[in-house]
Every structure is written in C-alpha cells, then in structure tokens.
Enzyme design. Structure first.
Site, PDB file in Angstrom:
ATOM      1  N   HIS A  19     -33.457  -6.315  -6.990  1.00 51.32           N
ATOM      2  CA  HIS A  19     -34.552  -6.521  -8.062  1.00 51.32           C
ATOM      3  C   HIS A  19     -34.463  -8.258  -8.130  1.00 51.32           C
ATOM      4  CE1 HIS A  19     -36.600  -6.753 -11.684  1.00 51.32           C
ATOM      5  NE2 HIS A  19     -36.823  -5.628 -11.439  1.00 51.32           N
TER       6      HIS A  19
ATOM      7  N   GLU B  60     -42.604  -6.285  -5.006  1.00 47.55           N
ATOM      8  CA  GLU B  60     -42.661  -6.995  -6.279  1.00 47.55           C
ATOM      9  C   GLU B  60     -42.861  -8.310  -6.054  1.00 47.55           C
ATOM     10  OE1 GLU B  60     -41.001  -3.767  -9.259  1.00 47.55           O
ATOM     11  OE2 GLU B  60     -39.345  -4.998  -8.794  1.00 47.55           O
TER      12      GLU B  60
END
Ligand code: PGA
Length: 264
Positions: free
Chosen positions: A95, A167
């Site tokens: 992430h 993302e």
C-alpha cells in the site's frame, strides 16, 4: 450472473477491537449474501482475531493490512504471515502508505508477496504512481517496475490467483484525494493486464483480478466498476462508514449482475 466483483474495505489505523466489532455488526445487518460480490474487510491487526470468530464467512472475508516476510524469529514487534494463515484470506501488500510512511522498498514488497503466497494468503498488491511521476510521464515505468519486482519468481498459476490494485497515490484520500477519471484508471489498469500478459501469458492476464482504489465512495463507485476489465475496488475512508460501504457493495452487485434478484 456475469462476473464476480471484489470489494475490499481497508480500515487503515482506525477503530479499536470493540469499535471494529460494532462496525462488522452494522455491516452484517445491511449487507446481503451476494454471489456476484466478494466482500473483504481489512481491520487493524489487533481486530483480526476477534473478527475472525464473529464474521459470517458466507458474507465476508478478512484481509491483513500488512505482515512481516519471515515466518518466525527474533523480530520484535512484527507479526508473520504464517501467524495469519487461519485468520485471513487476503493480505494488502505494498500500500502506498506503507511505501511512503514506512519506507517499504520494491524488494521488501517482493518478499512479502512471496511470504503471503507461501502461507496460503492471497496478496492484494497495491501499485500506483505519484503525481510527480505522472506529470513526468513515468506512470507506465513505475507500474512496470513495481509489478515486475513484486512478482519475481512466481509461477503463472500463482500470479493468476493474485489481486493487483491500481491506486494512483495522488487519488488516495490521505495523499490529496484528487479523483482519477475512469479513463485514466482504465489506461493504467489496461497497462497492468498487458504487462501480466507479456510476462505470464494471456490466460494468466485474464484470470488475475485488477482493482481500482483511490477515494472511491458510494457516489462514484459505479463509474469505476463499469470500466472494462475492472474486477472491483479497494476502498479506504468510505469503508468505515457503514452506510457508504454497504451502498458500495449494493452498487457492485448491480453492476455485476445487472441488478438481478437479491440472493439471500
Ligand atoms: P481512500 O484509500 O479510499 O481513503 O483514498 C484507498 C486505500 O486505502 O487503498
């Protein structure tokens, strides 16, 4: 039913164990069992154990937000993927908050992906460029490097089972939350799948699931889910609001099934 979409809620470092349990309870009340949608909840490490007991496994699966790549040893403060194997189905790896705040490097992320697979946990590998990289025209190069390193040494079968979440860092709420247009998301997600096809073949590229993430909420989620080749969404901020998250799941059900009858 045409396809099965994946909706992942990343609760980040919010909610203690009892608050997490309450949120799960609220979601359970609102979310039906949909064959067209797989719903994955990713609470803090602390809440994984109690939620794994509470959870209705016909409705939800759990994901870890992180873990350490060694299976055991003198690594004070860490939790190994091997310790999570009976608790979670998925692990979010790479992430951007971990890359940026905790200095996770490409080799560290590669080691986590292989530790996750070794322990029977499906990685949700997050990739994405910063705004500076995008402005400099480096988006494809960044995605290429993040993916090529993370998947190094994996078989085509292992890759086919993976989830990759595109993302863009600039679209994540914590890093600016500027909305990516669906066509920008589509271009990058197509690139991801093309890269997988080049490295592992067409069949693997068709099987791997590619998600979109970055400030997705109940108002805009359908636009992303309708992108050809989009297999679902990774939701951060909106996932700890049970109204928003359950609406996101219903929207996914509508897109995936063309709003068939609800399946209880
Ligand atoms: P956001 O986070 O939805 O709050 O932008 C996305 C994520 O955590 O992956």
């Amino acid at each position: 039913m045409d396809k099965r979409l994946l909706v992942v809620g990343n609760w980040k470092m919010h909610l203690n164990a009892s608050q997490a349990s309450l949120l799960l309870h609220r979601l359970h009340e609102r979310i039906k069992i949909y064959r067209s949608v797989e719903v994955v909840l990713s609470p803090s490490m602390l809440a994984l154990q109690p939620l794994s007991i509470q959870i209705d496994r016909r409705k939800f699966r759990l994901a870890a937000q992180n873990a350490f790549h060694k299976d055991e040893g003198a690594y004070t403060g860490e939790v190994a993927f091997s310790m999570l194997r009976d608790l979670v189905h998925y692990a979010i790896i790479g992430h951007s908050e971990r890359r940026i705040h905790f200095g996770e490097t490409l080799p560290m992320i590669r080691d986590k992906v292989s530790a996750s697979i070794r322990n029977g946990i499906t990685p949700i590998l997050c990739v994405g460029e910063t705004i500076t990289e995008r402005r400099q025209g480096e988006t494809n190069q960044v995605l290429h490097d993040q993916i090529a390193t993370a998947l190094h040494g994996l078989t085509a079968k292992e890759v086919a089972n993976l989830v990759i979440a595109y993302e863009p860092v600039w679209a994540i709420s914590t890093f600016g939350g500027q909305l990516a247009k669906p066509d920008q998301a589509q271009t990058a997600m197509d690139f991801v799948r093309k890269q997988i096809a080049g490295l592992y073949g067409k069949k693997t590229a068709e099987e791997i699931r590619v998600l979109y993430g970055g400030s997705v909420d109940d108002n805009i989620v359908s636009g992303y889910l309708q992108i050809p080749g989009c297999d679902g969404v990774l939701v951060g901020g909106a996932s700890i609001n049970y109204h928003k998250f359950s609406s996101i799941v219903s929207a996914a059900h509508k897109v995936a099934s063309g709003a068939e009858e609800d399946e209880d």
